[in-house]
Write a protein that holds these residues in place. Structure first.
Motif, PDB file in Angstrom:
ATOM      1  N   ARG A  77       0.105  88.824 -65.073  1.00 41.63           N
ATOM      2  CA  ARG A  77      -0.943  89.718 -64.549  1.00 41.63           C
ATOM      3  C   ARG A  77      -1.297  89.346 -63.115  1.00 41.63           C
ATOM      4  O   ARG A  77      -1.456  90.219 -62.251  1.00 41.63           O
ATOM      5  N   HIS A 100      -0.518  92.104 -60.220  1.00 43.88           N
ATOM      6  CA  HIS A 100      -1.704  92.766 -59.687  1.00 43.88           C
ATOM      7  C   HIS A 100      -2.563  91.749 -58.930  1.00 43.88           C
ATOM      8  O   HIS A 100      -3.686  91.421 -59.359  1.00 43.88           O
ATOM      9  N   ASN A 136      -8.579  90.779 -63.063  1.00 44.36           N
ATOM     10  CA  ASN A 136      -8.096  89.502 -63.564  1.00 44.36           C
ATOM     11  C   ASN A 136      -9.222  88.693 -64.207  1.00 44.36           C
ATOM     12  O   ASN A 136      -9.046  88.073 -65.251  1.00 44.36           O
ATOM     13  N   ILE A 176      -9.922  90.159 -67.548  1.00 52.20           N
ATOM     14  CA  ILE A 176      -8.920  89.782 -68.541  1.00 52.20           C
ATOM     15  C   ILE A 176      -9.200  88.381 -69.089  1.00 52.20           C
ATOM     16  O   ILE A 176      -9.134  88.134 -70.294  1.00 52.20           O
TER      17      ILE A 176
END
Length: 917
Positions: A152, A156, A163, A166
């Motif tokens: 990730r 990104h 982030n 997440i």
């Protein structure tokens, strides 16, 4: 519960702190503190009275030296790290984020090595202590989570908020799941030991579940942990609670379960809004961070790239397509102006309408419109290159696992008429039977939902047992379907073969056969029976285009293989075949297909047959066909004599081949047809072509029970030498044991066709390898031709009794059978051997020859010369006495010999039951 996500977030804050703080604040504060500390002792020392002179140090200054060296080393190391830190601040922010992602990826690899493969050493012990101790039973998922976060961050880097979201969501998800696991495993406490906690939810699960269970019991603790898990899942997927129905509907659209165009449009609009928010400048509340330059061009480019990656094709309603051109143009102009002003692309709906208006204007102005683009357009159900106005895509499972089955041949292409009227010797015309006498079968069954269900079951088994393998295709046969499985790197084939019972359990079928690998492919084959079997007609096999191009009379139909292709074989190239299987497995149907194929494609001048049917009922339908060289043999003793005649026929053919200098019967026959061969002068013989001689034994076990030695010797001699003479054997048996299919017979019969057997030992007798014990019967067989290493799975062809009767009647109408005189007359001249001789005929002949030639009749001499016992020698002497070869016994004296040496041939003929010449 709230403190756990905060603890998880602290590393991210610490990693981001060096990028936000000024570069020289910390060194300045340290210098000021040092000056203050240095001034304070100086003032204090000036205020006090001078201290007395200290006593000399007992260590002699060694302590001061060590202290100075330690402080010098510490200052040097600190300066080095401060220099590295100042250099790291000069790196590009993207490099720093990539470094963090790669660091997480490295940690994930170390955790995977420690938890998945039991890594030894200090690092493995540390991983076990930290990861397994913290996450308990779910320690195997930690490398996957770290790897996902690293991927990730790499994909990104422009979404720091996402982030962080997440990480928070995963933390809540992990805490909730581990707490539930801890409670489900019995809520072990610290008193139970660390191993019990590791076998449950680990320290994280213990810390999450123990306070809740202690304060409000497990009845309330479990729902709260479930809510925490749901919260983490919603945070990870960025799904508000009110948007759950919409996301579920969209998931159904993606999976092909629900067809809802409105859900696709709403998702496209939602993604567009998300791109707008992410590409917009940061809000004013974040002015404490370093200011960033606002670049409208870069933001527009980023948003466009995100739309190309993530946006699904939106479906426009028909009413919106009928909007007035003026309104559409005005809306498009306003949207474009706003997009240029704010650095964002227009909405998907307006962009598509603008394109449609432009196309309409081009058509009205007479310009040639641009050709339709066929670039890959990402859709909601797959990623396949297709035009915008293409048909709906197939389901994802069909895209992932293609059907590799061979397409069925064109039914319109029949066998060409070989010759409507074939001229035989003696001005006899013969017409081959028409293919219309054989019924046509329907087209092969194509892919069904059962195949997709089996693919899903296999994928589930591989996932549950953590085997890196995937189903890449399948071929559907009439009886079984073979699924091709490709392995990942560094995956052993034994991991697939070891799952045979689990695969059989998953697909609910005990007859699962694994091939490793598939011949000619880097894949493992898993053969699973079809729930709906397909019948293979012999007429369809004979109509194959390959059969039309090959006019060899010994080409026969066998069946259809697992890849959907028809199997035909040339008996002249086998050159002999063993057909074996249990009762009812399809062996007799295979023999019927062989005989029918020969009658459909060969004339009696091309192929003659010797049929041996000890069962008396299997081959009676072919009685009277012109291809027979002798009536169908049902007596096993006469069958052994017929095999001996075949040996003599083979010797006669080899004599002609050697005399005229040819190595194969085909070359000899072609030379006769071309008129190249002439008989010697004075010879009245007329050279004729030799037909192929096909000997079919429907039950070999009955012959081996009656006369095993004679039958085995004849079969071995025929199979060793008869290939070039045009004589070929088909041996069939339902008892494939070592006393029937002996080692000599197996060594000289290279081609094998095995149907279903009852045991693994029978499969090894037929094929010299396992596999036949897993067949499902009714024509399902394994065909191992000469020179092949792996057998071919096939469904044997089937011919009905009506079809056999029609073909036999056609052949009978064309020509009457003409039997060979030497075979029929030879069998009539034979006499039955006397019952008192039995199996001692050869020994009796040898004893008579020995006694007559030496004119000395002694029992002890027979023992020595013939190497038999006293009882056997005495019995032979009594038999010769009963036939007036020797006189009666006179005690210990030798018997008188009553036959002269010149009368020996007549005596041997009488003993064998033959008439004296």
């Amino acid at each position: 519960m709230a403190s756990r996500p905060a603890a998880k977030k602290s590393p991210a804050k610490k990693a981001a702190a060096p990028t936000k703080a000024p570069a020289k604040k910390a060194p300045a504060k340290r210098a000021a503190a040092k000056k203050a500390v240095a001034k304070a002792p100086a003032k204090k020392a000036a205020a006090k009275k001078p201290a007395p002179k200290p006593a000399p140090s007992p260590t002699g200054g060694l302590y001061r030296l060590v202290r100075a060296l330690w402080l010098g080393a510490a200052h040097s190391v600190g300066a080095m790290f401060r220099g590295i830190g100042r250099g790291a601040k000069g790196l590009d922010p993207a490099h720093r984020k990539d470094g963090l992602a790669l660091l997480l990826l490295g940690i994930a690899l170390i955790c995977a090595a420690g938890t998945w493969s039991n890594l030894r050493g200090p690092v493995g012990d540390l991983v076990e202590m930290l990861v397994t101790g913290a996450f308990g039973r779910l320690d195997l998922l930690v490398p996957i989570l770290l790897g996902l976060i690293a991927v990730r961050l790499i994909r990104h880097p422009e979404k720091p908020e996402a982030n962080g979201r997440i990480v928070i969501g995963l933390s809540a998800l992990v805490v909730g799941v581990l707490g539930q696991v801890h409670i489900a495993c019995g809520s072990p406490a610290r008193d139970d030991g660390m191993q019990a906690i590791r076998d449950a939810g680990g320290l994280i699960g213990w810390a999450a579940a123990t306070p809740l269970s202690f304060t409000m019991t497990e009845v309330l603790a479990v729902p709260l942990l479930v809510l925490l898990t749901v919260f983490g899942l919603l945070v990870v997927t960025a799904t508000p609670v009110n948007a759950i129905p919409q996301r579920l509907r969209l998931l159904g659209v993606r999976l092909g379960i629900v067809h809802d165009d409105l859900a696709v449009e709403e998702f496209a609009a939602e993604e567009y809004d998300e791109e707008w928010r992410e590409a917009a400048p940061p809000p004013a509340r974040r002015r404490s961070a370093a200011p960033e330059t606002y670049d409208p061009g870069r933001i527009e480019e980023d948003a466009l790239s995100k739309r190309r990656r993530g946006r699904r094709t939106s479906v426009q309603p028909a009413m919106e397509r009928r909007m007035d051109a003026v309104d559409v143009a005005a809306a498009a102009a306003a949207a474009l102006d706003g997009a240029v002003l704010h650095g964002m692309p227009p909405s998907p709906l307006v962009a598509d309408l603008t394109q449609g208006v432009g196309t309409e204007r081009g058509e009205r102005s007479g310009e040639t419109p641009a050709p339709e683009r066929t670039a890959p357009v990402p859709t909601a159900r797959g990623k396949k290159s297709a035009p915008v106005a293409a048909e709906p895509e197939p389901t994802p499972s069909k895209l992932a696992v293609p059907d590799l089955t061979k397409s069925s041949p064109d039914d319109a292409r029949d066998l060409p008429p070989r010759a409507e009227q074939l001229q035989l010797a003696g001005d006899i015309t013969y017409a081959l039977p028409s293919l219309d006498l054989l019924t046509r079968g329907g087209p092969g069954k194509s892919r069904s939902a059962a195949n997709d269900a089996v693919v899903d079951s296999l994928t589930t088994v591989f996932t549950e047992f953590k085997v890196d393998a995937a189903v890449t295709g399948f071929t559907r046969g009439p009886t079984v379907t073979r699924y091709e499985v490709e392995l990942g790197p560094a995956v052993k084939v034994e991991k697939i073969t070891a799952l045979a019972k689990n695969i059989a359990y998953a697909v609910a079928s005990p007859d699962v056969r694994i091939i490793s690998p598939i011949p000619g492919k880097s894949a493992v084959g898993i053969e699973i029976p079809n729930t709906d079997r397909e019948m293979v007609n012999v007429g369809d096999v004979l109509r194959l285009a390959d059969a039309a191009e090959d006019e060899h009379p010994m080409l026969v139909a066998l069946g259809k293989d697992v890849e959907g292709g028809y199997v035909m074989s040339n008996l002249a190239k086998m050159p002999h075949i063993l057909v074996a299987g249990a009762t009812g497995s399809g062996k007799s149907s295979c023999i019927n297909c062989l005989i029918t194929s020969v009658m459909m494609r060969a004339t009696p001048e091309d192929v003659r047959m010797v049929l041996v049917d000890p069962k008396r009922v299997e081959l009676t339908a072919y009685e009277g066909i012109p291809h027979l060289i002798t009536p169908i043999i049902t007596n096993p003793k006469k069958a052994a004599e017929a095999l001996q005649w075949v040996v003599r026929e083979m010797d006669l053919r080899y004599d002609d081949l050697a005399a005229f200098g040819y190595r194969h019967i085909d070359d000899f026959n072609q030379a006769i047809r071309d008129g190249k061969l002439k008989t010697p002068e004075g010879s009245e013989r007329e050279l004729k072509t030799y037909p192929y001689l096909l000997v079919i034994v429907d039950e070999l076990a009955d012959l081996m029970m009656v006369a095993p030695r004679d039958v085995e010797d004849a079969i071995v001699r025929i199979t060793q030498l008869a290939r070039a003479a045009g004589i070929h054997l088909v041996l069939a048996t339902q008892r494939p044991s070592v006393d029937v299919v002996t080692g000599l017979i197996k060594a000289n019969v290279p081609s094998r066709l095995a149907f279903a057997t009852s045991s693994l030992a029978d499969s090894r007798v037929i094929l010299d390898q396992p596999g036949a014990e897993k067949l499902i019967g009714k024509g399902d067989g394994l065909y191992l031709p000469m020179g092949a290493n792996k057998p071919t799975r096939m469904q044997g062809a089937f011919v009905t009794e009506d079809e056999i009767h029609a073909v036999v009647q056609h052949c009978k109408d064309q020509m009457a059978p003409v039997f060979r005189d030497d075979v029929t007359v030879g069998t009539k001249q034979k006499k039955e051997i006397d019952e008192d001789i039995g199996d001692d005929l050869e020994l009796l002949c040898a004893a008579a020859e020995l006694v007559v030639s030496t004119q000395f009749g002694s029992t002890s001499m027979l023992q020595r010369k013939l190497r038999v016992g006293f009882a056997k020698a005495g019995r032979l002497m009594d038999l010769m006495e009963s036939r007036n070869i020797v006189g009666p016994s006179e005690g210990s004296k030798a018997r008188d010999v009553l036959v002269k040496p010149d009368e020996l041939d007549g005596v041997l003929a009488v003993i064998r039951g033959e008439t004296q010449s």
